[in-house]
Design a protein around this motif. Structure first.
Motif, PDB file in Angstrom:
ATOM      1  N   UNK A   1       7.814  -9.129  17.170  1.00 56.48           N
ATOM      2  CA  UNK A   1       7.370  -7.547  17.479  1.00 56.48           C
ATOM      3  C   UNK A   1       8.255  -7.236  18.791  1.00 56.48           C
ATOM      4  N   UNK A   2       7.987  -8.295  19.775  1.00 55.66           N
ATOM      5  CA  UNK A   2       8.935  -7.649  21.029  1.00 55.66           C
ATOM      6  C   UNK A   2      10.423  -7.524  20.701  1.00 55.66           C
ATOM      7  N   UNK A   3      10.951  -8.297  19.605  1.00 59.22           N
ATOM      8  CA  UNK A   3      12.324  -8.364  19.571  1.00 59.22           C
ATOM      9  C   UNK A   3      12.693  -7.292  18.597  1.00 59.22           C
ATOM     10  N   UNK A   4      11.561  -6.757  17.957  1.00 55.18           N
ATOM     11  CA  UNK A   4      12.200  -5.612  17.087  1.00 55.18           C
ATOM     12  C   UNK A   4      11.733  -4.219  18.064  1.00 55.18           C
ATOM     13  N   UNK A   5      10.609  -4.301  18.943  1.00 55.45           N
ATOM     14  CA  UNK A   5      10.325  -2.967  19.455  1.00 55.45           C
ATOM     15  C   UNK A   5      10.510  -2.997  21.000  1.00 55.45           C
ATOM     16  N   UNK A   6      10.493  -4.188  21.708  1.00 59.48           N
ATOM     17  CA  UNK A   6      10.441  -4.343  22.919  1.00 59.48           C
ATOM     18  C   UNK A   6       9.203  -4.483  23.527  1.00 59.48           C
ATOM     19  N   UNK A   7       8.906  -5.483  24.624  1.00 58.62           N
ATOM     20  CA  UNK A   7       7.783  -5.825  25.196  1.00 58.62           C
ATOM     21  C   UNK A   7       7.071  -4.626  25.505  1.00 58.62           C
ATOM     22  N   UNK A   8       7.548  -3.607  26.410  1.00 58.71           N
ATOM     23  CA  UNK A   8       6.572  -2.740  26.690  1.00 58.71           C
ATOM     24  C   UNK A   8       5.885  -1.979  25.513  1.00 58.71           C
ATOM     25  N   UNK A   9       6.650  -1.698  24.668  1.00 63.75           N
ATOM     26  CA  UNK A   9       6.217  -0.880  23.429  1.00 63.75           C
ATOM     27  C   UNK A   9       4.933  -1.589  22.714  1.00 63.75           C
ATOM     28  N   UNK A  10       5.047  -2.900  22.557  1.00 69.93           N
ATOM     29  CA  UNK A  10       4.242  -3.654  21.895  1.00 69.93           C
ATOM     30  C   UNK A  10       2.824  -3.714  22.729  1.00 69.93           C
ATOM     31  N   UNK A  11       3.083  -4.181  24.017  1.00 63.18           N
ATOM     32  CA  UNK A  11       1.993  -4.213  25.018  1.00 63.18           C
ATOM     33  C   UNK A  11       1.083  -2.904  25.029  1.00 63.18           C
ATOM     34  N   UNK A  12       1.706  -1.767  24.898  1.00 68.77           N
ATOM     35  CA  UNK A  12       1.009  -0.616  24.889  1.00 68.77           C
ATOM     36  C   UNK A  12       0.437  -0.251  23.685  1.00 68.77           C
ATOM     37  N   UNK A  13       0.933  -0.406  22.467  1.00 63.22           N
ATOM     38  CA  UNK A  13       0.428  -0.339  21.419  1.00 63.22           C
ATOM     39  C   UNK A  13      -0.910  -1.140  20.986  1.00 63.22           C
ATOM     40  N   UNK A  14      -0.608  -2.450  21.439  1.00 66.20           N
ATOM     41  CA  UNK A  14      -1.860  -3.422  21.381  1.00 66.20           C
ATOM     42  C   UNK A  14      -2.892  -3.306  22.099  1.00 66.20           C
ATOM     43  N   UNK A  15      -2.576  -2.730  23.316  1.00 71.83           N
ATOM     44  CA  UNK A  15      -3.853  -2.403  24.268  1.00 71.83           C
ATOM     45  C   UNK A  15      -4.588  -1.111  23.821  1.00 71.83           C
ATOM     46  N   UNK A  16      -3.851  -0.256  23.321  1.00 70.62           N
ATOM     47  CA  UNK A  16      -4.416   1.014  22.683  1.00 70.62           C
ATOM     48  C   UNK A  16      -5.711   0.443  21.742  1.00 70.62           C
ATOM     49  N   UNK A  17      -5.088  -0.578  20.928  1.00 63.40           N
ATOM     50  CA  UNK A  17      -6.234  -0.896  19.855  1.00 63.40           C
ATOM     51  C   UNK A  17      -7.443  -1.482  20.517  1.00 63.40           C
ATOM     52  N   UNK A  18      -7.043  -2.244  21.719  1.00 60.72           N
ATOM     53  CA  UNK A  18      -8.070  -2.937  22.630  1.00 60.72           C
ATOM     54  C   UNK A  18      -8.875  -1.868  23.075  1.00 60.72           C
ATOM     55  N   UNK A  19      -8.364  -0.895  23.551  1.00 58.59           N
ATOM     56  CA  UNK A  19      -9.167   0.339  24.204  1.00 58.59           C
ATOM     57  C   UNK A  19     -10.283   0.849  22.927  1.00 58.59           C
ATOM     58  N   UNK A  20      -9.740   1.287  21.804  1.00 60.85           N
ATOM     59  CA  UNK A  20     -10.774   1.829  21.035  1.00 60.85           C
ATOM     60  C   UNK A  20     -11.495   0.798  20.581  1.00 60.85           C
ATOM     61  N   UNK A  21     -11.313  -0.454  20.425  1.00 58.70           N
ATOM     62  CA  UNK A  21     -12.404  -1.368  20.065  1.00 58.70           C
ATOM     63  C   UNK A  21     -13.556  -1.616  21.115  1.00 58.70           C
ATOM     64  N   UNK A  22     -12.962  -1.470  22.381  1.00 68.53           N
ATOM     65  CA  UNK A  22     -13.845  -1.386  23.562  1.00 68.53           C
ATOM     66  C   UNK A  22     -14.952  -0.400  23.527  1.00 68.53           C
ATOM     67  N   UNK A  23     -14.151   0.746  23.334  1.00 70.54           N
ATOM     68  CA  UNK A  23     -15.138   1.984  23.306  1.00 70.54           C
ATOM     69  C   UNK A  23     -16.044   2.118  22.236  1.00 70.54           C
TER      70      UNK A  23
END
Length: 339
Positions: A174-196
């Motif tokens: 995923x990082x090779x395709x989209x970059x580490x920063x973009x993958x981190x932001x996207x996956x962290x956003x899912x974590x925020x939704x699940x936490x709430x």
């Protein structure tokens, strides 16, 4: 390495609370002492193995002169490192705050009968006959449901670790395709939704709680390697800018943020529950239960939001990262040892 780290997490999360119940036999302080002693011996052995087998992979320029002043200047003037320092502090504060509060959420908020019914689908509800390996390890609910919360919490953590283990190998492609920063932001956003989402779980909504736990872990899995890889990228950024490599100082600073976050997270959990009127080993008031719920959901989500802001400010995107790696590789060829 990260698969092994999560596997270790898997073992501790699966065994900690059941072993406390087993060894404590009603005395949680004694149970925790024995359990932590067992884990401590294992950790010491692992540390010796790591120390004996670690080798330096990226060497600095041999002409670089040791200078505490210059190394500190390189660290504190590095914008990516500053972003990762704050992110790490918020990240690990969140982990401990959420993990501690979730334990209390299962103990005081979730319905023991509903937990037992859910665990019965996995063969973890006691038949009354006793025996068996799982029962010996405290991983089977007792007939009176007194340990339903600890068994359920352990099961959720185990399933979450398995989901994380599945997600980790997807991080690199995923990082090779989209970059580490973009993958981190996207996956962290899912974590925020699940936490709430956990805030809206009722005491008997065990199925919903389970699937939110799976979603949280699915978002978390690809993140596991990224924090450490992006810290290394920050060190490369500093070397690229200043021609000095201060990796040791950078990782030491990040580890300070990590340890501070672990301590702050535990303290925050106590402060929040105390502020809402929590009383140990008693039936909790509605206000105290609200404090436990907020400590497991809203407050951790706020800290995750801080992490997202740090990532937005982190300046190393995919294109810049590739440029840095290419230019540093050319520089290092000049002082690389001959084969």
């Amino acid at each position: 390495r990260f698969v092994a780290a999560v596997f270790g997490q898997f073992l501790i999360q699966a065994l900690a609370l059941p072993l406390v119940d087993k060894f404590g036999a009603g005395d949680s302080a004694r149970g925790w002492s024995i359990t932590m002693a067992i884990f401590g011996v294992a950790i010491i052995a692992c540390n010796f193995v790591v120390f004996a087998t670690t080798r330096e992979r990226v060497l600095p320029n041999p002409e670089q002169k040791p200078s505490l002043k210059d190394d500190l200047k390189s660290v504190f003037s590095c914008k990516p490192w500053i972003a990762m320092f704050v992110l790490t502090l918020a990240y690990f504060t969140m982990l401990v705050l959420r993990g501690t509060s979730l334990n209390y959420l299962f103990t005081y908020y979730m319905d023991p009968a509903a937990l037992t019914g859910f665990l019965g689908h996995f063969g973890l509800a006691s038949s009354g006959s006793g025996g068996g390996v799982l029962d010996a390890m405290g991983l089977v609910v007792k007939p009176d449901n007194s340990n339903a919360a600890s068994v359920a919490f352990s099961l959720f953590q185990v399933v979450g670790s398995i989901v994380q283990l599945i997600g980790i190998p997807f991080s690199k492609p995923l990082c090779d395709r989209f970059g580490k920063k973009a993958v981190f932001i996207t996956s962290l956003s899912f974590t925020v939704l699940a936490t709430i989402g956990v805030f809206f779980v009722g005491p008997s909504d065990v199925n919903l709680m389970f699937w939110l736990s799976v979603l949280w872990s699915a978002g978390w899995g690809p993140q596991v390697p990224l924090l450490w890889v992006m810290i290394a990228d920050a060190a490369d950024f500093s070397e690229w800018k200043t021609a000095r490599r201060a990796t040791g100082f950078m990782y030491a600073g990040i580890l300070f943020a990590l340890k501070a976050g672990l301590g702050l997270g535990g303290a925050m959990a106590g402060w929040i529950m105390g502020a809402y009127g929590y009383v140990a080993n008693a039936v909790q008031t509605p206000q105290a239960l609200m404090g436990i719920r907020l400590g497991a959901t809203v407050y951790p989500a706020f800290l995750l939001g801080v992490c997202l802001v740090c990532l937005a400010l982190y300046p190393i995107g995919k294109a810049l990262n590739l440029r840095i790696q290419d230019e540093l590789e050319e520089r290092r060829k000049k002082f690389a040892p001959s084969a």
